[in-house]
Write a protein that holds these residues in place. Sequence first.
Motif, PDB file in Angstrom:
ATOM      1  N   ILE A  35       0.731  -1.292   0.039  1.00 33.92           N
ATOM      2  CA  ILE A  35       0.075  -0.034   0.113  1.00 33.92           C
ATOM      3  C   ILE A  35       0.935   1.457   0.065  1.00 33.92           C
ATOM      4  O   ILE A  35       0.347   2.412  -0.364  1.00 33.92           O
ATOM      5  CB  ILE A  35      -1.087   0.040   1.196  1.00 33.92           C
ATOM      6  N   LYS A  87      -8.228  12.846  -2.327  1.00 34.16           N
ATOM      7  CA  LYS A  87      -8.103  11.454  -2.727  1.00 34.16           C
ATOM      8  C   LYS A  87      -7.500  11.362  -4.302  1.00 34.16           C
ATOM      9  O   LYS A  87      -7.077  10.261  -4.538  1.00 34.16           O
ATOM     10  CB  LYS A  87      -9.370  10.784  -2.525  1.00 34.16           C
ATOM     11  N   HIS A 109      -4.870   4.652   3.834  1.00 32.58           N
ATOM     12  CA  HIS A 109      -5.296   3.504   3.018  1.00 32.58           C
ATOM     13  C   HIS A 109      -6.814   2.936   3.469  1.00 32.58           C
ATOM     14  O   HIS A 109      -7.628   2.780   2.712  1.00 32.58           O
ATOM     15  CB  HIS A 109      -4.321   2.296   3.165  1.00 32.58           C
ATOM     16  N   GLY A 112      -9.618   5.117   1.933  1.00 30.88           N
ATOM     17  CA  GLY A 112      -9.671   5.140   0.709  1.00 30.88           C
ATOM     18  C   GLY A 112      -8.549   5.852  -0.302  1.00 30.88           C
ATOM     19  O   GLY A 112      -8.853   5.868  -1.500  1.00 30.88           O
ATOM     20  N   TYR A 113      -7.533   6.357  -0.017  1.00 29.10           N
ATOM     21  CA  TYR A 113      -6.461   6.877  -0.396  1.00 29.10           C
ATOM     22  C   TYR A 113      -5.711   5.829  -0.996  1.00 29.10           C
ATOM     23  O   TYR A 113      -5.457   4.747  -0.533  1.00 29.10           O
ATOM     24  CB  TYR A 113      -5.643   7.714   0.416  1.00 29.10           C
ATOM     25  N   GLN A 114      -4.966   5.800  -2.304  1.00 26.31           N
ATOM     26  CA  GLN A 114      -4.448   4.969  -3.317  1.00 26.31           C
ATOM     27  C   GLN A 114      -2.883   5.405  -3.344  1.00 26.31           C
ATOM     28  O   GLN A 114      -2.255   4.515  -3.146  1.00 26.31           O
ATOM     29  CB  GLN A 114      -5.288   4.650  -4.580  1.00 26.31           C
ATOM     30  N   ASP A 115      -2.811   6.405  -4.133  1.00 25.56           N
ATOM     31  CA  ASP A 115      -1.584   6.742  -4.230  1.00 25.56           C
ATOM     32  C   ASP A 115      -0.570   7.505  -3.062  1.00 25.56           C
ATOM     33  O   ASP A 115      -0.601   8.732  -2.960  1.00 25.56           O
ATOM     34  CB  ASP A 115      -1.515   7.790  -5.435  1.00 25.56           C
TER      35      ASP A 115
END
Length: 138
Positions: A35, A87, A109, A112-115
């Motif tokens: 992640i 986000k 994470h 809902g954060y991805q990068d």
Amino acid sequence: MFFTLGISWDWIVILSLLLIYIVYLGYRYFRTKKILTTLSEEEFKKGYRKAQLIDVREKNEYEAGYILGARNIPVTQLKQRTKELRKDLPVYLYCQSGSRSERAAWILHKEGYQDISHLDKGFKHWNGKIKKVNKPNY
């Protein structure tokens, strides 16, 4: 007739708990690597101006010196302040050594954060420009 190995039950329980803990640590390690992207200082310098740069250290550490352009959101307040972050943009995290930024990545994470990326070895190994907060002398 019972066959015994000469190991008492308390040792079996202790060894079982130790094995479970080691498996858990392995899981956390590999999951964190999935992640969170660890960036060298050069990679960090190339991308942090296009990202949301977050210093997850406490306020007094931040005021002693921080990377130019960073916002201070201590990891202890991050869960309550995630609404301050977008986000759709990358998030670059750093702390003093890297452990708090890993904890912050888990929090982000889950929200809902991805990068998400962080500075390898943290701020203590940063050689780029820094800014200090000058407190007035009263």
